[in-house]
Each structure stands twice: as structure tokens, then as C-alpha cells.
Design a protein around this motif. Structure first.
Motif, PDB file in Angstrom:
ATOM      1  N   SER A  41       0.862  -1.193   0.000  1.00 55.96           N
ATOM      2  CA  SER A  41       0.000   0.000   0.000  1.00 55.96           C
ATOM      3  C   SER A  41       0.890   1.231   0.000  1.00 55.96           C
ATOM      4  O   SER A  41       1.845   1.302   0.783  1.00 55.96           O
ATOM      5  CB  SER A  41      -0.889   0.028   1.246  1.00 55.96           C
ATOM      6  OG  SER A  41      -1.820  -1.026   1.209  1.00 55.96           O
ATOM      7  N   LEU A  42       0.576   2.181  -0.869  1.00 58.81           N
ATOM      8  CA  LEU A  42       1.416   3.367  -1.012  1.00 58.81           C
ATOM      9  C   LEU A  42       0.585   4.630  -0.864  1.00 58.81           C
ATOM     10  O   LEU A  42      -0.626   4.624  -1.097  1.00 58.81           O
ATOM     11  CB  LEU A  42       2.084   3.404  -2.399  1.00 58.81           C
ATOM     12  CG  LEU A  42       2.906   2.216  -2.856  1.00 58.81           C
ATOM     13  CD1 LEU A  42       2.039   1.176  -3.533  1.00 58.81           C
ATOM     14  CD2 LEU A  42       3.992   2.690  -3.820  1.00 58.81           C
ATOM     15  N   ARG A  43       1.251   5.718  -0.523  1.00 54.84           N
ATOM     16  CA  ARG A  43       0.591   7.025  -0.509  1.00 54.84           C
ATOM     17  C   ARG A  43       0.999   7.809  -1.733  1.00 54.84           C
ATOM     18  O   ARG A  43       2.174   7.824  -2.123  1.00 54.84           O
ATOM     19  CB  ARG A  43       1.015   7.828   0.724  1.00 54.84           C
ATOM     20  CG  ARG A  43       0.204   7.514   1.959  1.00 54.84           C
ATOM     21  CD  ARG A  43       0.895   8.024   3.186  1.00 54.84           C
ATOM     22  NE  ARG A  43       0.745   9.453   3.403  1.00 54.84           N
ATOM     23  CZ  ARG A  43      -0.276  10.014   4.059  1.00 54.84           C
ATOM     24  NH1 ARG A  43      -1.255   9.267   4.509  1.00 54.84           N
ATOM     25  NH2 ARG A  43      -0.337  11.322   4.249  1.00 54.84           N
ATOM     26  N   VAL A  44       0.013   8.456  -2.324  1.00 56.00           N
ATOM     27  CA  VAL A  44       0.282   9.404  -3.406  1.00 56.00           C
ATOM     28  C   VAL A  44      -0.173  10.769  -2.912  1.00 56.00           C
ATOM     29  O   VAL A  44      -1.317  10.921  -2.465  1.00 56.00           O
ATOM     30  CB  VAL A  44      -0.485   9.023  -4.686  1.00 56.00           C
ATOM     31  CG1 VAL A  44      -0.213  10.039  -5.787  1.00 56.00           C
ATOM     32  CG2 VAL A  44      -0.099   7.618  -5.142  1.00 56.00           C
ATOM     33  N   LEU A  45       0.748  11.736  -2.931  1.00 58.98           N
ATOM     34  CA  LEU A  45       0.431  13.090  -2.467  1.00 58.98           C
ATOM     35  C   LEU A  45       0.748  14.067  -3.585  1.00 58.98           C
ATOM     36  O   LEU A  45       1.866  14.061  -4.104  1.00 58.98           O
ATOM     37  CB  LEU A  45       1.254  13.431  -1.223  1.00 58.98           C
ATOM     38  CG  LEU A  45       1.034  12.540   0.018  1.00 58.98           C
ATOM     39  CD1 LEU A  45       2.029  12.902   1.113  1.00 58.98           C
ATOM     40  CD2 LEU A  45      -0.398  12.651   0.518  1.00 58.98           C
ATOM     41  N   HIS A  46      -0.218  14.881  -3.963  1.00 55.52           N
ATOM     42  CA  HIS A  46      -0.025  15.847  -5.049  1.00 55.52           C
ATOM     43  C   HIS A  46       0.558  15.182  -6.285  1.00 55.52           C
ATOM     44  O   HIS A  46       1.458  15.718  -6.935  1.00 55.52           O
ATOM     45  CB  HIS A  46       0.886  17.003  -4.595  1.00 55.52           C
ATOM     46  CG  HIS A  46       0.580  17.498  -3.203  1.00 55.52           C
ATOM     47  ND1 HIS A  46      -0.657  17.974  -2.833  1.00 55.52           N
ATOM     48  CD2 HIS A  46       1.350  17.558  -2.082  1.00 55.52           C
ATOM     49  CE1 HIS A  46      -0.636  18.321  -1.554  1.00 55.52           C
ATOM     50  NE2 HIS A  46       0.572  18.069  -1.070  1.00 55.52           N
ATOM     51  N   GLY A  47       0.092  13.988  -6.559  1.00 55.82           N
ATOM     52  CA  GLY A  47       0.528  13.285  -7.759  1.00 55.82           C
ATOM     53  C   GLY A  47       1.886  12.618  -7.665  1.00 55.82           C
ATOM     54  O   GLY A  47       2.354  11.988  -8.612  1.00 55.82           O
ATOM     55  N   GLU A  48       2.517  12.719  -6.470  1.00 53.74           N
ATOM     56  CA  GLU A  48       3.831  12.104  -6.288  1.00 53.74           C
ATOM     57  C   GLU A  48       3.710  10.861  -5.403  1.00 53.74           C
ATOM     58  O   GLU A  48       3.029  10.897  -4.383  1.00 53.74           O
ATOM     59  CB  GLU A  48       4.805  13.092  -5.606  1.00 53.74           C
ATOM     60  CG  GLU A  48       5.057  14.371  -6.396  1.00 53.74           C
ATOM     61  CD  GLU A  48       5.935  14.144  -7.616  1.00 53.74           C
ATOM     62  OE1 GLU A  48       6.741  13.178  -7.593  1.00 53.74           O
ATOM     63  OE2 GLU A  48       5.797  14.911  -8.590  1.00 53.74           O
ATOM     64  N   VAL A  49       4.397   9.804  -5.779  1.00 50.43           N
ATOM     65  CA  VAL A  49       4.372   8.580  -4.973  1.00 50.43           C
ATOM     66  C   VAL A  49       5.402   8.691  -3.850  1.00 50.43           C
ATOM     67  O   VAL A  49       6.547   9.049  -4.099  1.00 50.43           O
ATOM     68  CB  VAL A  49       4.723   7.339  -5.819  1.00 50.43           C
ATOM     69  CG1 VAL A  49       4.331   6.070  -5.073  1.00 50.43           C
ATOM     70  CG2 VAL A  49       4.040   7.402  -7.171  1.00 50.43           C
ATOM     71  N   VAL A  50       4.968   8.370  -2.648  1.00 51.14           N
ATOM     72  CA  VAL A  50       5.862   8.462  -1.498  1.00 51.14           C
ATOM     73  C   VAL A  50       6.668   7.164  -1.358  1.00 51.14           C
ATOM     74  O   VAL A  50       6.081   6.075  -1.267  1.00 51.14           O
ATOM     75  CB  VAL A  50       5.039   8.725  -0.217  1.00 51.14           C
ATOM     76  CG1 VAL A  50       5.947   8.729   1.008  1.00 51.14           C
ATOM     77  CG2 VAL A  50       4.283  10.045  -0.337  1.00 51.14           C
ATOM     78  N   HIS A  51       7.984   7.303  -1.331  1.00 49.50           N
ATOM     79  CA  HIS A  51       8.887   6.169  -1.062  1.00 49.50           C
ATOM     80  C   HIS A  51       8.620   4.967  -1.977  1.00 49.50           C
ATOM     81  O   HIS A  51       8.618   3.812  -1.519  1.00 49.50           O
ATOM     82  CB  HIS A  51       8.768   5.723   0.405  1.00 49.50           C
ATOM     83  CG  HIS A  51       8.902   6.836   1.408  1.00 49.50           C
ATOM     84  ND1 HIS A  51       9.800   7.859   1.276  1.00 49.50           N
ATOM     85  CD2 HIS A  51       8.229   7.080   2.582  1.00 49.50           C
ATOM     86  CE1 HIS A  51       9.693   8.692   2.315  1.00 49.50           C
ATOM     87  NE2 HIS A  51       8.749   8.246   3.111  1.00 49.50           N
ATOM     88  N   LEU A  52       8.423   5.229  -3.256  1.00 56.17           N
ATOM     89  CA  LEU A  52       8.102   4.136  -4.188  1.00 56.17           C
ATOM     90  C   LEU A  52       9.176   3.057  -4.201  1.00 56.17           C
ATOM     91  O   LEU A  52       8.878   1.857  -4.170  1.00 56.17           O
ATOM     92  CB  LEU A  52       7.887   4.693  -5.613  1.00 56.17           C
ATOM     93  CG  LEU A  52       7.639   3.655  -6.697  1.00 56.17           C
ATOM     94  CD1 LEU A  52       6.379   2.836  -6.410  1.00 56.17           C
ATOM     95  CD2 LEU A  52       7.509   4.317  -8.079  1.00 56.17           C
ATOM     96  N   GLU A  53      10.437   3.482  -4.263  1.00 55.22           N
ATOM     97  CA  GLU A  53      11.516   2.487  -4.359  1.00 55.22           C
ATOM     98  C   GLU A  53      11.537   1.551  -3.153  1.00 55.22           C
ATOM     99  O   GLU A  53      11.753   0.344  -3.297  1.00 55.22           O
ATOM    100  CB  GLU A  53      12.871   3.186  -4.511  1.00 55.22           C
ATOM    101  CG  GLU A  53      13.058   3.890  -5.846  1.00 55.22           C
ATOM    102  CD  GLU A  53      12.745   2.987  -7.040  1.00 55.22           C
ATOM    103  OE1 GLU A  53      13.210   1.828  -7.033  1.00 55.22           O
ATOM    104  OE2 GLU A  53      12.026   3.433  -7.954  1.00 55.22           O
ATOM    105  N   ASP A  54      11.278   2.113  -1.962  1.00 51.88           N
ATOM    106  CA  ASP A  54      11.240   1.277  -0.749  1.00 51.88           C
ATOM    107  C   ASP A  54      10.114   0.262  -0.823  1.00 51.88           C
ATOM    108  O   ASP A  54      10.267  -0.891  -0.410  1.00 51.88           O
ATOM    109  CB  ASP A  54      11.035   2.146   0.494  1.00 51.88           C
ATOM    110  CG  ASP A  54      12.300   2.917   0.869  1.00 51.88           C
ATOM    111  OD1 ASP A  54      13.198   3.013   0.028  1.00 51.88           O
ATOM    112  OD2 ASP A  54      12.361   3.413   2.003  1.00 51.88           O
ATOM    113  N   HIS A  55       8.958   0.708  -1.334  1.00 53.44           N
ATOM    114  CA  HIS A  55       7.827  -0.220  -1.428  1.00 53.44           C
ATOM    115  C   HIS A  55       8.112  -1.331  -2.441  1.00 53.44           C
ATOM    116  O   HIS A  55       7.788  -2.495  -2.201  1.00 53.44           O
ATOM    117  CB  HIS A  55       6.548   0.540  -1.808  1.00 53.44           C
ATOM    118  CG  HIS A  55       5.943   1.302  -0.664  1.00 53.44           C
ATOM    119  ND1 HIS A  55       5.257   0.687   0.351  1.00 53.44           N
ATOM    120  CD2 HIS A  55       5.941   2.621  -0.365  1.00 53.44           C
ATOM    121  CE1 HIS A  55       4.835   1.604   1.227  1.00 53.44           C
ATOM    122  NE2 HIS A  55       5.243   2.794   0.814  1.00 53.44           N
ATOM    123  N   LEU A  56       8.731  -0.973  -3.554  1.00 54.42           N
ATOM    124  CA  LEU A  56       9.049  -1.994  -4.554  1.00 54.42           C
ATOM    125  C   LEU A  56      10.091  -2.967  -4.013  1.00 54.42           C
ATOM    126  O   LEU A  56      10.028  -4.171  -4.280  1.00 54.42           O
ATOM    127  CB  LEU A  56       9.546  -1.335  -5.851  1.00 54.42           C
ATOM    128  CG  LEU A  56       8.482  -0.549  -6.634  1.00 54.42           C
ATOM    129  CD1 LEU A  56       9.115   0.150  -7.837  1.00 54.42           C
ATOM    130  CD2 LEU A  56       7.335  -1.459  -7.083  1.00 54.42           C
TER     131      LEU A  56
END
Lengths: 276, 276
Positions: A41-56
Motif C-alpha cells: 500500500s502506497l501514498r500518493v500526495l499531489h501526484g507524487e508517490v511516497v517512497h516508491l523504491e522502498d515499497h518496490l
């Protein structure tokens, strides 16, 4: 001219943009029945993905942990997250990546309104219960979630917000969808890394502690200690929560003023915007 | 005039006959993601359901065990099993009942070709491996099956047919989709009831033992005993298998002549037709 696509209109399945109501899986598929599945589960704020690389990276760890081979690369999945944001003109959202393994492996990327909690949860804290049960593979996010479902339902029945899972040794390891921490004598106690989910948020909580000069002891709070009022402040952390104060566990009210928790929370939230 | 409906054409969802390809569930539904689900697999022979009442009783036990409230009565489910047999003119089949809980509870009844195994599996026996891991709620059939999936995949990688789950005490409790039994000195050893799935077939295996004068000891075979060649004959039981000889466990070959297993197997199969 068709209407402009918006949050929730589409889902990405193996790279294809499809209407959300077509994001379904066969009941009879073995991988669905057996929960041979990983997710993030990820957060998207103002169209930006938060910490995407960590989640992947954590998704890769979860897949490797159960020998699940995704139908695509992790880079593909990252690209699909961005594709969905663009296609559905997403500003703020909670996104979910869900991967089913097996011969008909599937990867879904989905978006829903940003999961957030009332301000009073942070101001007043929330109630948690303890629940006895052990996760199968604590460091992996998989479809093996029945324990978490049952524990959270029990917490709700008791008017609580979260259930803290307690193992057979009496260690309070983590929440059903969060990591768990408690203060005693100025030190923060939390489970050793190998016994719980390596939270994307947890790593930032620990970094915030370092910055704030809070000593962290990697030893799980005991259920017996919680019941005896040994700790004066506690909190849970998760992507959607950052750090949320827990002011009641079972029948015990925690007296702490939550200042330390809220300082950690603010720091973790600030880092969401700077990708720290 | 439309073609006559046949096995596999339809599924029943909450009492409604629908085309099989519409038997799907939303990926985003919490109960699907969390495996908040129970199930049963049944045999249909010559249009007759084998031990239907026992399966419905176990389904009730599984639902109660995880506080899952089905969207219908158990009598309804039994009626739907018969409805599908009639609608799709089913002779022999393996049927599956699958119940999802939660606010949008769903019950599916599905049919597939009768699951059966080559005659040589019974003649020569099959290979099993041991696999370390503990089921969450051993007496319930739920969607919490990741351990079973991983264990069976590992068995297949090693050329085996089944994996026997071993707990932290070293007890070989049951297979991923079967119960487990081993002979030593003329006595049959198997796990105590409360530690394993109360098999519909297991109860008949135990009844057959009584009829055949075989003493049953409710004490799990130890993995260390299996590796040391302590047992001379072993088998697994399940609805689809009746009693199937296991002639190799890990690297150990079992010398038994399988006569006792095949006698039990025959008795269990005979009872399928008399509903004993």
C-alpha cells in the motif's frame, strides 16, 4: 467527448488499463483460494508517490520470501503506478499493488481515496487490544492475513482501533496493519527487525528517534508489562498513520503526554514530501 | 434450442445460477485480500453427493471458528449443491463450496471433473516430504492456506506428491490437503483430533481401523522417527484420495506391503456409495 478519467475509474492489470469493475479474479483459481499473493500500500500526495523504491524493494522481498514470481519486472510495476496516476489524474490517493503468483500470475495496481484518520486520533490517541496469534512469515506482506482480519474485527468489537499481536512467549510484536512501540523510562521498546514486518514507515520512525535523541531498545514489550502499566506512552506506525498515539491498551490507560510520538509523527510526515 | 448444460458450465452464487466465467471476486474486496473465507471439497458420484451432511457440518465448524457469517443457511447451501447437479446434469464431479464473509458475504458452489489419481499411486505408493510450519487454525478449512501452497510446491519441486507439515515440537501432524498416519509394530499413529483438520474421510479411516482390528494411537509420528525408519507403512487420507499409501518420506523408503492401507482405502470407498 468522453469525461475526464478520475481517481478510481481504472485499474492496471499486467500493464493494461482496465475499468475498475473489471478488476476481478476467478474464485476457482488456486492462487486466489490459497492467498498466494503479495501486496503493498502506497501514498500518493499531489501526484507524487511516497517512497516508491522502498515499497518496490519490500514487494520484492515478500515475493522472494514465498517464491512468487511476478508476471513482470519491479520496474514495470513502478511505471504502472505512474501510468495510473497520469491516466486517472490522481492527486492524493492510497494505491495498492497486488501480485498473484502461479501459472497465471497477475499484477494489479489500484487507487482509492487517500486513507487518512480524524485529527482527534492523533490528539487523543486510539485504543488497542492485545490478540494472541503468530504470523506465518512476519517479514513478508502476503495474502496470509486471516489472523490480522480476525484480530482487527475483535478490536473493533471492543471499540478499539488496532489489535497488537502477541506471540506464545507473550511478546507484543506488531499491530494487524502497523508496527508497535512503547516508551519506558525514556527509552523506546519495539520488536527486533527479524520478528516483524520491516515497515517502510518503521525505518523512518527509527531514523526520527535517532534525530530526536531517543534511545531505541529492540526488545518487544511484553503483554504482561502492558497490562501492568509498565509503559507510559505507546504508538503504532504505518504508511497511512505515520506514528499514531495509543493511549489505551486493553483496560490500561497510558498516562504519557504523546509529545514524543507526535514529534516522531511530524518528522515522518515531513519526509514524505522530501522522499527522505 | 440451446445446448444441454454440462459439468462446468455454471456456478451457483448466493443461490443464482451463473455462467462459470462470471464466478469472480473483486481484487480490492478486503475479504478476498485477507482470505476471510471457508470452503469444502465434495465428491459427487453418479449424481449423488458423498457425505454432504458431514461436509456442511464441517463448513459450519470452520465458519464459527473464524466468526464468519455466511449469507445463507447451511440448508440453502446443501440445496444449491443439488441444484447445480441437476442444472448441469452432473454425474461424477468434485464440487467445491466456497464462502466469503464480511459485509458483502458470498457463497459459491462450483463443480469440476472428478479429482482422481492414477491407479499406480495406490499400487506403488507416493512420495512425501516433510515441511516445517504450523497452521493457524488447524481444525478449520479457511483461506489461510499460504503455508499449504508453499509446502506443496516444495514437495513438487522434490518430485513428491504431498508435504507433511511438521510443527516446532517435531510432530508430523498432517499433509497440506490430507491427514497423515503411520504404522509401527502393528499400531497406527496419527495426530490427536484437536491438532489437525477433522477430516470427513479421517473419521471413516478411524472407523475402518476399528472394523479391521487395527489399534490407533493418537500421538503424531515424529519427524525424527520418520527419518530414522521407525515406521514400516504410512498413508494419507482425503476426500479425493480415500487412503493413499506413502512409500517414501524424504529419503526414507517404507518397507510395508501396503495391505493394511489398501484394506482401509477399500472400506472408505465402499462407504461413499452407502453414505456410511
Amino acid at each position: 467527448m468522453s469525461a475526464v478519467a478520475k481517481l478510481g475509474d481504472h485499474v492496471i492489470k499486467n500493464g493494461q488499463l482496465i475499468p475498475s469493475d473489471q478488476a476481478v479474479v476467478p474464485v476457482a483459481l488456486r492462487e486466489v483460494q490459497y492467498g498466494f499473493q503479495t501486496y503493498e500500500s502506497l501514498r500518493v500526495l499531489h501526484g507524487e508517490v511516497v517512497h516508491l523504491e522502498d515499497h518496490l524493494e519490500r514487494l520484492r522481498h515478500s515475493c522472494d520470501g514465498i517464491k512468487l514470481v511476478p508476471p513482470c519486472s519491479y520496474e514495470d510495476i513502478g511505471a504502472w503506478v505512474h501510468l495510473l496516476i497520469e491516466s486517472d489524474h490522481i492527486g492524493d490517493a492510497t494505491m495498492k499493488i497486488q501480485v498473484y503468483g502461479g501459472p497465471e500470475a497477475m499484477c494489479f495496481v489500484m487507487a482509492a481515496p487517500l486513507l487518512s484518520y480524524p485529527e482527534r486520533y492523533y490528539r487523543d490517541g486510539v485504543k488497542a487490544i492485545t490478540y494472541h496469534g503468530e504470523r506465518l512469515l512476519p517479514t513478508c506482506k502476503t495474502g496470509n492475513l486471516l489472523l490480522q482480519y480476525m484480530a482487527l474485527e475483535e478490536a473493533k468489537r471492543q471499540g478499539g482501533f488496532e489489535a497488537i499481536l502477541v506471540d506464545r512467549k507473550g511478546d507484543a510484536l506488531e499491530g494487524t496493519r502497523s508496527n508497535f512501540y512503547a516508551f519506558h523510562d525514556g527509552k523506546l521498546f519495539t520488536a527486533p527487525d527479524e520478528e516483524v514486518l520491516g515497515g517502510v514507515t518503521r525505518s523512518r520512525v527509527l531514523k526520527a528517534c535517532k534525530k530526536l535523541g531517543i534511545e531505541v531498545v529492540f526488545r518487544s514489550p511484553k503483554e504482561s508489562e502492558l497490562d501492568a502499566g509498565y509503559y507510559d506512552e505507546a504508538f503504532i506506525s504505518a504508511t497511512s498513520m505515520a506514528a499514531m498515539p495509543v493511549t489505551q491498551i486493553n483496560k490500561v490507560h497510558l498516562p504519557g503526554n504523546r509529545k514524543r510520538t507526535l514529534a516522531i509523527c511530524k518528522m515522518v510526515r515531513d519526509w514524505e514530501l522530501t522522499d527522505n
